[in-house]
Design a protein around this motif. Structure first.
Motif, PDB file in Angstrom:
ATOM      1  N   PRO A 179       0.789  -1.232   0.000  1.00 14.09           N
ATOM      2  CA  PRO A 179       0.000   0.000   0.000  1.00 14.09           C
ATOM      3  C   PRO A 179       0.819   1.279   0.000  1.00 14.09           C
ATOM      4  O   PRO A 179       0.273   2.359  -0.242  1.00 14.09           O
ATOM      5  CB  PRO A 179      -0.844  -0.115   1.286  1.00 14.09           C
ATOM      6  N   ASP A 180       2.118   1.169   0.245  1.00 15.40           N
ATOM      7  CA  ASP A 180       2.985   2.346   0.208  1.00 15.40           C
ATOM      8  C   ASP A 180       4.159   2.129  -0.744  1.00 15.40           C
ATOM      9  O   ASP A 180       5.235   2.715  -0.557  1.00 15.40           O
ATOM     10  CB  ASP A 180       3.490   2.694   1.606  1.00 15.40           C
ATOM     11  N   ALA A 181       3.943   1.314  -1.775  1.00 16.61           N
ATOM     12  CA  ALA A 181       5.036   1.033  -2.717  1.00 16.61           C
ATOM     13  C   ALA A 181       5.522   2.298  -3.410  1.00 16.61           C
ATOM     14  O   ALA A 181       6.723   2.507  -3.585  1.00 16.61           O
ATOM     15  CB  ALA A 181       4.584   0.008  -3.755  1.00 16.61           C
ATOM     16  N   MET A 182       4.578   3.174  -3.816  1.00 18.57           N
ATOM     17  CA  MET A 182       4.937   4.383  -4.559  1.00 18.57           C
ATOM     18  C   MET A 182       4.213   5.574  -3.941  1.00 18.57           C
ATOM     19  O   MET A 182       2.989   5.566  -3.826  1.00 18.57           O
ATOM     20  CB  MET A 182       4.543   4.234  -6.028  1.00 18.57           C
TER      21      MET A 182
ATOM     22  N   ALA B 174       0.760  14.349   0.411  1.00 16.10           N
ATOM     23  CA  ALA B 174       1.480  13.204  -0.153  1.00 16.10           C
ATOM     24  C   ALA B 174       0.499  12.059  -0.388  1.00 16.10           C
ATOM     25  O   ALA B 174      -0.415  11.846   0.415  1.00 16.10           O
ATOM     26  CB  ALA B 174       2.590  12.766   0.783  1.00 16.10           C
ATOM     27  N   GLN B 175       0.690  11.351  -1.509  1.00 22.22           N
ATOM     28  CA  GLN B 175      -0.245  10.295  -1.857  1.00 22.22           C
ATOM     29  C   GLN B 175       0.483   8.963  -2.038  1.00 22.22           C
ATOM     30  O   GLN B 175       1.053   8.693  -3.097  1.00 22.22           O
ATOM     31  CB  GLN B 175      -1.002  10.654  -3.142  1.00 22.22           C
ATOM     32  N   PRO B 176       0.492   8.100  -1.009  1.00 21.44           N
ATOM     33  CA  PRO B 176       1.060   6.754  -1.168  1.00 21.44           C
ATOM     34  C   PRO B 176       0.033   5.809  -1.783  1.00 21.44           C
ATOM     35  O   PRO B 176      -1.174   6.061  -1.744  1.00 21.44           O
ATOM     36  CB  PRO B 176       1.373   6.355   0.279  1.00 21.44           C
ATOM     37  N   GLY B 177       0.526   4.714  -2.342  1.00 23.60           N
ATOM     38  CA  GLY B 177      -0.377   3.707  -2.881  1.00 23.60           C
ATOM     39  C   GLY B 177       0.397   2.603  -3.571  1.00 23.60           C
ATOM     40  O   GLY B 177       1.617   2.692  -3.761  1.00 23.60           O
ATOM     41  N   PRO B 178      -0.292   1.542  -3.951  1.00 24.81           N
ATOM     42  CA  PRO B 178       0.363   0.445  -4.668  1.00 24.81           C
ATOM     43  C   PRO B 178       0.505   0.753  -6.149  1.00 24.81           C
ATOM     44  O   PRO B 178      -0.161   1.655  -6.673  1.00 24.81           O
ATOM     45  CB  PRO B 178      -0.617  -0.712  -4.451  1.00 24.81           C
TER      46      PRO B 178
ATOM     47  N   GLY C 212      11.694   1.956   0.290  1.00 26.91           N
ATOM     48  CA  GLY C 212      13.137   1.790   0.280  1.00 26.91           C
ATOM     49  C   GLY C 212      13.657   0.385   0.469  1.00 26.91           C
ATOM     50  O   GLY C 212      14.876   0.182   0.431  1.00 26.91           O
ATOM     51  N   ASP C 213      12.797  -0.612   0.676  1.00 29.29           N
ATOM     52  CA  ASP C 213      13.300  -1.962   0.916  1.00 29.29           C
ATOM     53  C   ASP C 213      13.840  -2.570  -0.371  1.00 29.29           C
ATOM     54  O   ASP C 213      13.499  -2.163  -1.478  1.00 29.29           O
ATOM     55  CB  ASP C 213      12.193  -2.846   1.497  1.00 29.29           C
ATOM     56  N   ALA C 214      14.681  -3.592  -0.215  1.00 29.45           N
ATOM     57  CA  ALA C 214      15.370  -4.196  -1.357  1.00 29.45           C
ATOM     58  C   ALA C 214      14.398  -4.811  -2.348  1.00 29.45           C
ATOM     59  O   ALA C 214      14.606  -4.735  -3.568  1.00 29.45           O
ATOM     60  CB  ALA C 214      16.360  -5.257  -0.861  1.00 29.45           C
ATOM     61  N   ALA C 215      13.307  -5.427  -1.872  1.00 27.94           N
ATOM     62  CA  ALA C 215      12.350  -6.078  -2.770  1.00 27.94           C
ATOM     63  C   ALA C 215      11.678  -5.063  -3.682  1.00 27.94           C
ATOM     64  O   ALA C 215      11.515  -5.304  -4.888  1.00 27.94           O
ATOM     65  CB  ALA C 215      11.309  -6.842  -1.957  1.00 27.94           C
ATOM     66  N   THR C 216      11.285  -3.923  -3.131  1.00 28.34           N
ATOM     67  CA  THR C 216      10.646  -2.891  -3.949  1.00 28.34           C
ATOM     68  C   THR C 216      11.628  -2.298  -4.940  1.00 28.34           C
ATOM     69  O   THR C 216      11.298  -2.089  -6.117  1.00 28.34           O
ATOM     70  CB  THR C 216      10.058  -1.780  -3.060  1.00 28.34           C
ATOM     71  N   GLN C 217      12.833  -2.022  -4.497  1.00 28.51           N
ATOM     72  CA  GLN C 217      13.833  -1.454  -5.394  1.00 28.51           C
ATOM     73  C   GLN C 217      14.129  -2.398  -6.559  1.00 28.51           C
ATOM     74  O   GLN C 217      14.277  -1.966  -7.709  1.00 28.51           O
ATOM     75  CB  GLN C 217      15.112  -1.138  -4.613  1.00 28.51           C
ATOM     76  N   ALA C 218      14.194  -3.696  -6.277  1.00 31.68           N
ATOM     77  CA  ALA C 218      14.433  -4.681  -7.344  1.00 31.68           C
ATOM     78  C   ALA C 218      13.252  -4.725  -8.308  1.00 31.68           C
ATOM     79  O   ALA C 218      13.434  -4.833  -9.531  1.00 31.68           O
ATOM     80  CB  ALA C 218      14.674  -6.061  -6.732  1.00 31.68           C
ATOM     81  N   ALA C 219      12.040  -4.641  -7.776  1.00 30.11           N
ATOM     82  CA  ALA C 219      10.847  -4.679  -8.628  1.00 30.11           C
ATOM     83  C   ALA C 219      10.769  -3.448  -9.522  1.00 30.11           C
ATOM     84  O   ALA C 219      10.425  -3.548 -10.709  1.00 30.11           O
ATOM     85  CB  ALA C 219       9.598  -4.792  -7.755  1.00 30.11           C
ATOM     86  N   VAL C 220      11.077  -2.286  -8.967  1.00 35.26           N
ATOM     87  CA  VAL C 220      11.057  -1.050  -9.755  1.00 35.26           C
ATOM     88  C   VAL C 220      12.089  -1.121 -10.871  1.00 35.26           C
ATOM     89  O   VAL C 220      11.816  -0.745 -12.019  1.00 35.26           O
ATOM     90  CB  VAL C 220      11.320   0.170  -8.845  1.00 35.26           C
ATOM     91  N   ALA C 221      13.269  -1.618 -10.566  1.00 32.01           N
ATOM     92  CA  ALA C 221      14.310  -1.741 -11.591  1.00 32.01           C
ATOM     93  C   ALA C 221      13.887  -2.710 -12.687  1.00 32.01           C
ATOM     94  O   ALA C 221      14.111  -2.455 -13.881  1.00 32.01           O
ATOM     95  CB  ALA C 221      15.615  -2.210 -10.944  1.00 32.01           C
ATOM     96  N   ALA C 222      13.264  -3.823 -12.305  1.00 34.38           N
ATOM     97  CA  ALA C 222      12.815  -4.799 -13.297  1.00 34.38           C
ATOM     98  C   ALA C 222      11.727  -4.220 -14.184  1.00 34.38           C
ATOM     99  O   ALA C 222      11.740  -4.405 -15.412  1.00 34.38           O
ATOM    100  CB  ALA C 222      12.317  -6.061 -12.589  1.00 34.38           C
ATOM    101  N   LEU C 223      10.771  -3.506 -13.591  1.00 42.45           N
ATOM    102  CA  LEU C 223       9.698  -2.909 -14.382  1.00 42.45           C
ATOM    103  C   LEU C 223      10.244  -1.837 -15.324  1.00 42.45           C
ATOM    104  O   LEU C 223       9.845  -1.762 -16.497  1.00 42.45           O
ATOM    105  CB  LEU C 223       8.640  -2.320 -13.453  1.00 42.45           C
ATOM    106  N   SER C 224      11.167  -1.035 -14.841  1.00 42.39           N
ATOM    107  CA  SER C 224      11.784  -0.015 -15.706  1.00 42.39           C
ATOM    108  C   SER C 224      12.485  -0.649 -16.898  1.00 42.39           C
ATOM    109  O   SER C 224      12.386  -0.160 -18.031  1.00 42.39           O
ATOM    110  CB  SER C 224      12.781   0.817 -14.893  1.00 42.39           C
ATOM    111  N   ARG C 225      13.190  -1.748 -16.638  1.00 40.09           N
ATOM    112  CA  ARG C 225      13.890  -2.442 -17.724  1.00 40.09           C
ATOM    113  C   ARG C 225      12.909  -3.038 -18.727  1.00 40.09           C
ATOM    114  O   ARG C 225      13.115  -2.956 -19.941  1.00 40.09           O
ATOM    115  CB  ARG C 225      14.789  -3.528 -17.132  1.00 40.09           C
ATOM    116  N   ILE C 226      11.831  -3.624 -18.227  1.00 43.20           N
ATOM    117  CA  ILE C 226      10.820  -4.213 -19.114  1.00 43.20           C
ATOM    118  C   ILE C 226      10.209  -3.146 -20.013  1.00 43.20           C
ATOM    119  O   ILE C 226      10.040  -3.348 -21.222  1.00 43.20           O
ATOM    120  CB  ILE C 226       9.745  -4.922 -18.272  1.00 43.20           C
ATOM    121  N   LEU C 227       9.875  -1.986 -19.448  1.00 46.94           N
ATOM    122  CA  LEU C 227       9.244  -0.932 -20.236  1.00 46.94           C
ATOM    123  C   LEU C 227      10.219  -0.270 -21.206  1.00 46.94           C
ATOM    124  O   LEU C 227       9.804   0.285 -22.225  1.00 46.94           O
ATOM    125  CB  LEU C 227       8.627   0.114 -19.305  1.00 46.94           C
ATOM    126  N   ALA C 228      11.500  -0.325 -20.899  1.00 46.34           N
ATOM    127  CA  ALA C 228      12.505   0.265 -21.789  1.00 46.34           C
ATOM    128  C   ALA C 228      12.844  -0.644 -22.963  1.00 46.34           C
ATOM    129  O   ALA C 228      13.532  -0.218 -23.898  1.00 46.34           O
ATOM    130  CB  ALA C 228      13.771   0.581 -20.998  1.00 46.34           C
TER     131      ALA C 228
END
Length: 300
Positions: free
Chosen positions: A181-184, A199-203, A228-244
């Motif tokens: 619920p606070d991923a982004m 501020a607006q947090p959400g998934p 800031g946790d490692a799992a979220t950072q890894a997921a964001v990096a993976a999604l960015s790579r997929i979209l690029a």
């Protein structure tokens, strides 16, 4: 629900839904184009064609005979026929809750110039309304082209359900992390009086009351805070790579006057564009709190 594909613990339901989705997903933008006469008055066949494409791909492109017509009733009446009624009004829309997206319009209303959609700059991958409160989630959208730019302004489109598949196939933990619920979090917007929007947090990924997948995302790198946790950072990096990386389902196109996009708030971007005195880009954007209506079922 035994056949719910978005349950990360239900591999069988996901596999069945994934197969159906990939088998039907369009690979050319021409596959989602529907010719319309007047979007304000759809024929039964035109309406069915739009609904069918949105049911399959979460989006449709229409090409109509309204080229150059500045009537703002075009997107509003088209949306109503598709089951879209609750317009998302905010401080940058016009009084009718529809936004004219243009550089000239931003110059006439100065507060818009601070926001990239109202400029000629490129816009990275995003879904609309990612800064909205949950009760104002943008689920549907109509984007109608009145006038094109002299050059540029092309769009890429990607069904968010396909982005979900690509990310889940790489690692289901990425989906789990981006469903927090606070991923982004979108930081507060300030004005001269203080906090204009909290501020607006959400998934990133969530499921609505009808069981549909919703995606809340922006690829922007400023005015955004990721968990800031490692799992979220890894997921964001993976999604960015997929979209690029171009996928077989990444659709490319440019809208001409009289054309438009109707969608369930899919991922999209916009290339830089250049206006001229003869061709000053103008699009009408209508955002809705509903999805496009489902395809009517045949009576039993």
């Amino acid at each position: 629900m035994t056949d719910f594909p978005f349950d990360l613990d239900n591999a069988a339901a996901y596999a069945a839904w994934r197969e159906r989705k990939l088998d039907s997903a369009p690979r050319r933008i021409e596959d989602i184009v529907v010719a319309l006469d007047d979007p304000r008055r759809l024929t039964p066949g035109e309406l069915d064609a739009l609904l069918q494409r949105c049911a399959t791909a979460n989006m449709a492109i229409y090409a109509s005979t309204t080229a150059g017509n500045p009537d703002k009733e075009i997107p509003r009446r088209l949306g109503a026929q598709l089951g879209l009624h609750s317009l998302d009004s905010h401080w940058l829309t016009d009084d009718d809750a529809i936004s004219p997206i243009s550089v000239r319009g931003a110059e006439e209303r100065g507060e818009r110039k601070e926001f990239i959609p109202y400029t000629d700059k490129p816009i990275r991958w995003h879904t609309d309304g990612y800064y909205n409160l949950p009760e104002r989630t943008v689920r549907g959208m109509v984007l109608h082209c009145v006038q094109r730019a002299e050059s540029g302004g092309e769009n890429q489109l990607l069904d968010h359900e396909l982005a979900y598949i690509l990310l889940r196939d790489e690692n289901p933990d990425h989906i789990r992390a981006l469903s927090q619920p606070d991923a982004m979090t979108i930081p507060p917007r300030m004005d001269e009086t203080g906090i204009a929007r909290a501020a607006q947090p959400g998934p990133v990924f969530s499921i609505d009351a009808q069981g549909y997948l919703h995606m809340r995302y922006t690829a922007r790198s400023i005015s955004i805070e990721w968990r800031g946790d490692a799992a979220t950072q890894a997921a964001v990096a993976a999604l960015s790579r997929i979209l690029a990386t171009p996928t077989p389902w990444t659709l490319h196109g440019s809208m001409e006057p009289g054309m438009g996009l109707v969608c369930n708030n899919v991922l999209h971007d916009r290339a830089v564009f250049v206006d001229s005195p003869q061709h000053q880009r103008l699009l009408y954007r209508a955002r809705y709190h509903e999805r496009v209506a489902p395809v009517p079922r045949e009576p039993a």
